[in-house]
Design a protein around this motif. Structure first.
Motif, PDB file in Angstrom:
ATOM      1  N   MET A  74       0.999  -1.202   0.101  1.00 16.98           N
ATOM      2  CA  MET A  74      -0.043  -0.024  -0.012  1.00 16.98           C
ATOM      3  C   MET A  74       0.699   1.111  -0.202  1.00 16.98           C
ATOM      4  SD  MET A  74      -3.103   0.804   2.477  1.00 16.98           S
ATOM      5  CE  MET A  74      -4.134   2.155   2.359  1.00 16.98           C
ATOM      6  N   ALA A  75       0.570   2.186  -0.968  1.00 15.24           N
ATOM      7  CA  ALA A  75       1.157   3.417  -0.951  1.00 15.24           C
ATOM      8  C   ALA A  75       1.282   4.146   0.048  1.00 15.24           C
ATOM      9  CB  ALA A  75       0.963   4.382  -2.023  1.00 15.24           C
ATOM     10  N   ILE A  76       2.405   4.753   0.696  1.00 17.78           N
ATOM     11  CA  ILE A  76       2.584   5.594   1.908  1.00 17.78           C
ATOM     12  C   ILE A  76       2.605   7.360   1.221  1.00 17.78           C
ATOM     13  CG2 ILE A  76       3.742   6.452   3.863  1.00 17.78           C
ATOM     14  CD1 ILE A  76       4.740   3.574   4.098  1.00 17.78           C
ATOM     15  N   ILE A  77       1.699   8.049   1.491  1.00 15.63           N
ATOM     16  CA  ILE A  77       1.506   9.231   0.899  1.00 15.63           C
ATOM     17  C   ILE A  77       1.363  10.220   2.165  1.00 15.63           C
ATOM     18  CG2 ILE A  77       0.113  10.949  -0.468  1.00 15.63           C
ATOM     19  CD1 ILE A  77      -0.983   8.436  -1.984  1.00 15.63           C
ATOM     20  N   LYS A  78       2.347  11.298   1.846  1.00 11.22           N
ATOM     21  CA  LYS A  78       2.193  12.335   3.123  1.00 11.22           C
ATOM     22  C   LYS A  78       2.566  13.560   2.526  1.00 11.22           C
ATOM     23  CE  LYS A  78       4.345   9.246   6.588  1.00 11.22           C
ATOM     24  NZ  LYS A  78       4.011   9.513   8.025  1.00 11.22           N
ATOM     25  N   PRO A  79       1.885  14.752   3.213  1.00 14.38           N
ATOM     26  CA  PRO A  79       2.476  15.925   2.706  1.00 14.38           C
ATOM     27  C   PRO A  79       3.920  16.433   3.151  1.00 14.38           C
ATOM     28  CG  PRO A  79       1.066  16.139   5.006  1.00 14.38           C
ATOM     29  CD  PRO A  79       1.087  14.578   4.377  1.00 14.38           C
ATOM     30  N   VAL A  80       4.597  17.067   2.345  1.00  5.25           N
ATOM     31  CA  VAL A  80       5.792  17.436   2.569  1.00  5.25           C
ATOM     32  C   VAL A  80       6.005  18.200   3.617  1.00  5.25           C
ATOM     33  CG1 VAL A  80       5.484  19.787   1.279  1.00  5.25           C
ATOM     34  CG2 VAL A  80       8.011  18.331   1.029  1.00  5.25           C
ATOM     35  N   SER A  81       4.804  18.754   4.168  1.00  3.67           N
ATOM     36  CA  SER A  81       5.180  19.604   5.730  1.00  3.67           C
ATOM     37  C   SER A  81       5.479  18.557   6.879  1.00  3.67           C
ATOM     38  CB  SER A  81       4.068  20.346   5.843  1.00  3.67           C
ATOM     39  OG  SER A  81       2.670  19.436   6.088  1.00  3.67           O
ATOM     40  N   ASP A  82       5.142  17.266   6.505  1.00  2.52           N
ATOM     41  CA  ASP A  82       5.435  16.164   7.494  1.00  2.52           C
ATOM     42  C   ASP A  82       7.142  16.195   7.661  1.00  2.52           C
ATOM     43  OD1 ASP A  82       2.897  15.865   7.872  1.00  2.52           O
ATOM     44  OD2 ASP A  82       2.952  13.502   7.445  1.00  2.52           O
ATOM     45  N   LEU A  83       7.867  16.570   6.685  1.00  2.53           N
ATOM     46  CA  LEU A  83       9.006  16.532   6.806  1.00  2.53           C
ATOM     47  C   LEU A  83       9.851  17.394   8.045  1.00  2.53           C
ATOM     48  CD1 LEU A  83      10.584  16.481   3.212  1.00  2.53           C
ATOM     49  CD2 LEU A  83      10.514  14.698   4.544  1.00  2.53           C
ATOM     50  N   ARG A  84       8.688  18.427   8.607  1.00  2.52           N
ATOM     51  CA  ARG A  84       9.264  18.953   9.932  1.00  2.52           C
ATOM     52  C   ARG A  84       9.592  17.828  10.890  1.00  2.52           C
ATOM     53  NH1 ARG A  84       4.227  22.170   9.287  1.00  2.52           N
ATOM     54  NH2 ARG A  84       4.940  23.744   7.758  1.00  2.52           N
ATOM     55  N   ASN A  85       9.038  16.851  10.801  1.00  3.84           N
ATOM     56  CA  ASN A  85       9.233  15.486  11.671  1.00  3.84           C
ATOM     57  C   ASN A  85       9.829  14.423  10.594  1.00  3.84           C
ATOM     58  OD1 ASN A  85       9.689  13.701  13.843  1.00  3.84           O
ATOM     59  ND2 ASN A  85       7.453  13.100  13.715  1.00  3.84           N
ATOM     60  N   TYR A  86      10.938  14.891  10.302  1.00  4.55           N
ATOM     61  CA  TYR A  86      11.599  13.851   9.256  1.00  4.55           C
ATOM     62  C   TYR A  86      11.892  12.524   9.697  1.00  4.55           C
ATOM     63  CZ  TYR A  86      16.227  15.116  11.080  1.00  4.55           C
ATOM     64  OH  TYR A  86      17.238  15.318  12.022  1.00  4.55           O
ATOM     65  N   ASN A  87      12.212  12.158  10.949  1.00  5.45           N
ATOM     66  CA  ASN A  87      12.352  11.075  11.702  1.00  5.45           C
ATOM     67  C   ASN A  87      11.133  10.018  11.338  1.00  5.45           C
ATOM     68  OD1 ASN A  87      15.114  11.084  12.425  1.00  5.45           O
ATOM     69  ND2 ASN A  87      14.553  12.120  14.227  1.00  5.45           N
ATOM     70  N   GLY A  88       9.819  10.606  11.413  1.00  7.90           N
ATOM     71  CA  GLY A  88       8.845   9.793  11.106  1.00  7.90           C
ATOM     72  C   GLY A  88       8.636   9.412   9.798  1.00  7.90           C
TER      73      GLY A  88
END
Length: 82
Positions: free
Chosen positions: A1-15
């Protein structure tokens, strides 16, 4: 299943990096549209190797269609010293 996230989630890049595992890239969206992909390094290297292989196969097929000479298996073995 594809994991899709907004680029703003990179603020917590470890996650985000935790979700990026072999065989499961993470797709990043910007303004609701697909923009970036994070890949495991092994997957990336496999992609690069496959592209190189396919381009060499296409080049060889084009040479054969253009009537260029090619080596027989015996000539190739002799050239390689096998």
């Amino acid at each position: 299943m594809a994991i899709i996230k907004p680029v703003s989630d990179l603020r917590n890049y470890n996650g985000v990096l935790k979700d990026c595992v072999k065989g499961s890239p993470v797709y990043l969206t910007k303004n609701g549209r697909g923009r970036f992909v994070l890949l495991d390094i092994d997957d990336y290297e496999k992609e690069i190797a496959e592209k190189l292989l396919f381009s060499r196969i296409a080049e060889a097929e084009m040479r054969i269609q253009n009537g260029e000479q090619y080596m027989s298996i015996e000539e190739l073995k002799a050239k390689l010293g096998i």
